[in-house]
Design a protein around this motif. Structure first.
Motif, short mmCIF file in Angstrom:
data_model
loop_
_atom_site.label_atom_id
_atom_site.label_comp_id
_atom_site.label_asym_id
_atom_site.label_seq_id
_atom_site.Cartn_x
_atom_site.Cartn_y
_atom_site.Cartn_z
N GLY A 1 -3.61 -6.13 14.99
CA GLY A 1 -4.67 -5.09 14.19
C GLY A 1 -4.07 -4.88 12.96
O GLY A 1 -2.86 -5.04 12.53
N GLN A 2 -4.94 -4.34 11.99
CA GLN A 2 -4.35 -4.35 10.63
C GLN A 2 -3.68 -3.09 10.40
O GLN A 2 -3.80 -1.92 10.94
N GLY A 3 -2.55 -3.36 9.61
CA GLY A 3 -1.36 -2.31 9.37
C GLY A 3 -1.06 -2.14 8.09
O GLY A 3 -1.65 -2.82 7.20
N LEU A 4 -0.08 -1.51 7.58
CA LEU A 4 0.66 -1.30 6.51
C LEU A 4 2.00 -1.61 6.27
O LEU A 4 2.75 -1.32 6.88
N LEU A 5 2.16 -2.24 5.26
CA LEU A 5 3.62 -2.66 4.56
C LEU A 5 3.97 -1.78 3.29
O LEU A 5 3.09 -1.95 2.32
N VAL A 6 5.07 -0.94 3.45
CA VAL A 6 5.38 -0.27 1.99
C VAL A 6 6.89 -0.37 1.60
O VAL A 6 7.63 -1.17 2.55
N ARG A 7 7.16 0.15 0.65
CA ARG A 7 8.63 -0.11 0.28
C ARG A 7 9.12 0.89 0.99
O ARG A 7 8.92 1.79 1.52
N SER A 8 10.71 0.50 1.42
CA SER A 8 11.27 1.30 2.42
C SER A 8 11.60 2.72 1.92
O SER A 8 11.66 3.56 2.74
N ASP A 9 11.84 2.76 0.85
CA ASP A 9 11.97 4.36 0.22
C ASP A 9 10.61 5.02 -0.30
O ASP A 9 10.91 5.98 -0.61
N ASP A 10 9.61 4.45 0.24
CA ASP A 10 8.22 5.18 -0.05
C ASP A 10 8.13 6.22 0.79
O ASP A 10 8.65 6.21 1.97
N GLU A 11 7.15 7.12 0.50
CA GLU A 11 6.49 8.19 1.36
C GLU A 11 5.78 7.40 2.24
O GLU A 11 5.25 6.31 2.20
N ASP A 12 5.70 7.75 3.52
CA ASP A 12 5.27 7.21 4.83
C ASP A 12 3.64 7.27 4.66
O ASP A 12 3.22 8.38 5.19
N TYR A 13 2.69 6.28 4.12
CA TYR A 13 1.61 6.28 4.28
C TYR A 13 1.24 6.03 5.63
O TYR A 13 1.66 5.02 6.22
N GLN A 14 0.42 6.93 6.31
CA GLN A 14 -0.05 6.32 7.83
C GLN A 14 -1.38 5.66 7.85
O GLN A 14 -1.93 5.18 8.71
N THR A 15 -2.34 6.19 7.06
CA THR A 15 -3.68 5.87 6.82
C THR A 15 -4.22 5.13 5.73
O THR A 15 -3.49 5.65 4.59
N LEU A 16 -5.35 4.57 5.69
CA LEU A 16 -6.02 4.07 4.62
C LEU A 16 -6.08 5.30 3.55
O LEU A 16 -6.42 5.09 2.41
N GLU A 17 -6.80 6.08 4.26
CA GLU A 17 -7.35 7.55 3.26
C GLU A 17 -6.23 7.67 2.39
O GLU A 17 -6.37 8.21 1.28
#
Ligand code: GLU
Length: 303
Positions: free
Chosen positions: A158-174
């Motif tokens: 299913g569609q998820g998100l990849l972010v930089r390891s030191d970024d704030e944790d985006y959990q949703t697309l909103e």
């Protein structure tokens, strides 16, 4: 079973069979111990069929005539479809599924020609006859079914998100409103964002690996696509990258892309999947066993 666009915004975790139990617990892919590993052909869980024929399949007739199979794949997705530029070895769950299918039709590794085809060009490559079949994180959907057929499904994510390891944790697309999210041209995730999240800025490339480079460089804020793909990138570079742990946004069922109307070949591959649970599991364990994802083989949808 089918994913409805209207559900895209709900952030639902669709497949009960699919859970993310942890990230970066090991690089997916067949790189471990590859130094002294015997040639891939000698340790495959499948066998090459002998004296095989498939009556009534125009695609199989073409394969037989040229004495080889031409398979469309990805080659920048570790754990799924990957080409090691140094050893020139191809690895990954999808690549092994493509080998398993070829073997069931009587073709061994030497008789497979791989063609890397980006997400946006898959239907056209199949319609043009450039490839016999395609195995590469290819979600089954009705729009694509207008041009091609799918065997399967053989995998679910299913569609998820990849972010930089030191970024704030985006959990949703909103939470990414006003931010720039990168995905591949012609993919279901970029379509989902454009249709359902107009407040998110998008950046597109042919390849997800280009998105990942742009994420590391700070040009984009997140990469979105199937979580199974993102986990492979995070495992390769855990210092810089992480997969978010929030719920998946969609359900993506992977199919094998086939020329439209070749029902005989589609039925053959569907039967292979239905009867080949043990082989499927061996391919999963070899390629994704250490990835942190748990997926059960989905039931074939013989439409
Ligand atoms: N599974 C999605 C799709 O087929 C995303 C991955 C890809 O682009 O291959 O569009």
């Amino acid at each position: 079973m089918r994913f409805k666009k209207s559900l895209a915004a709900l952030g639902f975790l669709a497949a009960a069979a699919l859970t993310l139990t942890g990230c970066n617990s090991g690089a997916p892919g067949a790189t471990e111990g590859s130094d002294d590993a015997p040639a891939a052909a000698s340790e495959t869980p499948w066998e090459v069929a002998e004296g095989f024929t498939l009556e009534g399949s125009p695609t199989f007739d073409k394969m037989e005539e040229r004495g080889k199979v031409v398979v469309g794949v990805k080659e920048d997705q570790p754990g799924l479809g990957y080409l090691d530029n140094v050893t020139q070895e191809r690895s990954g769950f999808d690549v092994d599924v493509s080998r398993w299918i070829a073997a069931s039709l009587g073709f061994d590794e030497e008789q497979i020609e791989y063609k890397a085809i980006a997400s946006a060009n898959r239907e056209q490559a199949i319609v043009n006859g450039d490839i016999d079949y395609y195995v590469g994180t290819y979600s089954i959907n009705d729009k694509r079914k207008q041009d091609i057929d799918f065997a399967g499904p053989y995998f679910v994510t299913g569609q998820g998100l990849l972010v930089r390891s030191d970024d704030e944790d985006y959990q949703t697309l909103e939470e990414l409103a006003g931010k720039t999210v990168c995905s591949a041209t012609g993919s279901t995730p970029i379509q989902n964002i454009k249709e359902n999240f107009p407040e998110i800025k998008t950046q597109e490339f042919d390849l997800y690996s280009a998105c990942v480079e742009n994420l590391i460089n700070g040009q984009v804020d997140a990469v979105t696509t199937d979580q199974a793909i993102l986990i492979g990138y995070a495992a390769q570079d855990p210092d810089n990258l992480k997969v978010t742990t929030g719920p998946l946004f969609t359900e993506e069922l992977y199919g094998v892309g086939l020329p439209k109307g070749d029902d005989v070949l589609r039925t053959h591959i569907n039967d292979l999947f239905t009867d080949g649970g043990t082989i499927w599991q061996a391919i999963f364990d070899q390629n994704l066993g250490n990835s942190g994802i748990t997926v059960e083989q989905p039931e074939v949808d013989a439409y």
